[in-house]
Design a protein around this motif. Structure first.
Motif, mmCIF file in Angstrom:
data_model
loop_
_atom_site.group_PDB
_atom_site.id
_atom_site.type_symbol
_atom_site.label_atom_id
_atom_site.label_comp_id
_atom_site.label_asym_id
_atom_site.label_seq_id
_atom_site.Cartn_x
_atom_site.Cartn_y
_atom_site.Cartn_z
ATOM 1 N N GLN A 7 9.025 5.706 23.880
ATOM 2 C CA GLN A 7 9.517 5.788 25.489
ATOM 3 C C GLN A 7 11.242 5.543 24.631
ATOM 4 O O GLN A 7 11.855 5.374 23.984
ATOM 5 C CB GLN A 7 8.711 4.315 25.890
ATOM 6 N N HIS A 9 15.120 3.331 27.223
ATOM 7 C CA HIS A 9 14.889 2.175 28.095
ATOM 8 C C HIS A 9 16.755 2.984 28.441
ATOM 9 O O HIS A 9 17.607 3.166 27.338
ATOM 10 C CB HIS A 9 15.324 1.085 27.572
ATOM 11 N N PHE A 30 11.719 -2.706 41.282
ATOM 12 C CA PHE A 30 12.077 -3.075 40.125
ATOM 13 C C PHE A 30 11.505 -4.569 40.170
ATOM 14 O O PHE A 30 12.011 -5.589 40.926
ATOM 15 C CB PHE A 30 13.190 -2.851 39.340
ATOM 16 N N ARG A 31 11.065 -5.198 38.920
ATOM 17 C CA ARG A 31 10.890 -6.565 38.593
ATOM 18 C C ARG A 31 12.190 -6.399 37.569
ATOM 19 O O ARG A 31 12.765 -6.312 36.911
ATOM 20 C CB ARG A 31 10.064 -6.561 38.549
ATOM 21 N N CYS A 44 16.906 -7.663 32.601
ATOM 22 C CA CYS A 44 16.019 -6.204 31.963
ATOM 23 C C CYS A 44 15.115 -6.256 33.436
ATOM 24 O O CYS A 44 14.645 -7.018 34.292
ATOM 25 C CB CYS A 44 14.808 -6.923 31.218
ATOM 26 N N TYR A 46 11.865 -3.329 35.410
ATOM 27 C CA TYR A 46 10.736 -2.968 34.652
ATOM 28 C C TYR A 46 10.766 -2.896 35.839
ATOM 29 O O TYR A 46 9.937 -3.142 36.928
ATOM 30 C CB TYR A 46 10.043 -4.653 34.107
ATOM 31 N N ARG A 47 9.709 -1.306 36.083
ATOM 32 C CA ARG A 47 9.363 -0.844 37.013
ATOM 33 C C ARG A 47 7.799 0.172 36.180
ATOM 34 O O ARG A 47 8.653 0.897 35.464
ATOM 35 C CB ARG A 47 9.596 0.343 38.075
ATOM 36 N N ASP A 49 6.506 1.604 33.746
ATOM 37 C CA ASP A 49 6.485 1.860 32.065
ATOM 38 C C ASP A 49 7.733 2.254 32.104
ATOM 39 O O ASP A 49 8.333 2.854 31.137
ATOM 40 C CB ASP A 49 5.901 3.317 31.834
ATOM 41 N N THR A 50 9.259 1.656 32.800
ATOM 42 C CA THR A 50 10.173 2.119 32.799
ATOM 43 C C THR A 50 11.223 0.657 33.268
ATOM 44 O O THR A 50 10.685 0.085 33.533
ATOM 45 C CB THR A 50 11.002 2.686 34.153
ATOM 46 N N GLU A 51 11.837 0.574 31.752
ATOM 47 C CA GLU A 51 13.047 -0.292 31.471
ATOM 48 C C GLU A 51 14.627 0.506 32.086
ATOM 49 O O GLU A 51 15.349 0.728 31.100
ATOM 50 C CB GLU A 51 12.774 -1.286 30.265
#
Length: 128
Positions: A7, A9, A30-31, A44, A46-47, A49-51
């Protein structure tokens, strides 16, 4: 063949990491997980599988690639559901700078502009 890269980032320096994080949470779904007390403060995002990692730019404004080099995106995220994602982001009030289209390099994608002026592309390579 052994898969060695799994992956990627994106790292986005920004003048105000809390304001940028709030934008990504509110408008892009996103979180946010803050690490503001770390030696190198970051948040950071997150959504799926994306960071995205937000860092402090130490007073330097964000200069998008298109300003620095005359063209280019600041990030490209792979997605299979471009139509649904574009509709979701537009409904949330995200600025769409280029609507969904097939490119001359055989991708299907659309581009948004974030709170810091970055152009972020969402798409995928088309078969054929």
């Amino acid at each position: 063949m052994v898969t060695r890269l799994l992956q990627s980032h994106s790292i986005f320096p920004t003048l105000d990491i809390e304001q940028t994080a709030a934008y990504y949470v509110q408008y892009l779904g996103f979180r946010a997980v803050p690490y503001l007390d770390a030696q190198e403060p970051l948040i950071c995002l997150y959504r799926d599988d994306t960071e995205i990692i937000l860092t402090c730019s130490r007073g330097q404004r964000v200069i998008p690639n298109r300003e620095l080099y005359g063209y280019g995106y600041d990030a490209y995220f792979i997605t299979r559901d471009q139509e649904q994602l574009e509709q979701e982001l537009a409904a949330a009030g995200v600025k769409i700078v280029r609507p969904l289209m097939n490119t001359d390099y055989n991708n299907k994608d659309f581009v948004i502009e974030d709170i810091d002026g970055r152009w972020i592309c969402f798409g995928i390579k088309q078969n054929g």
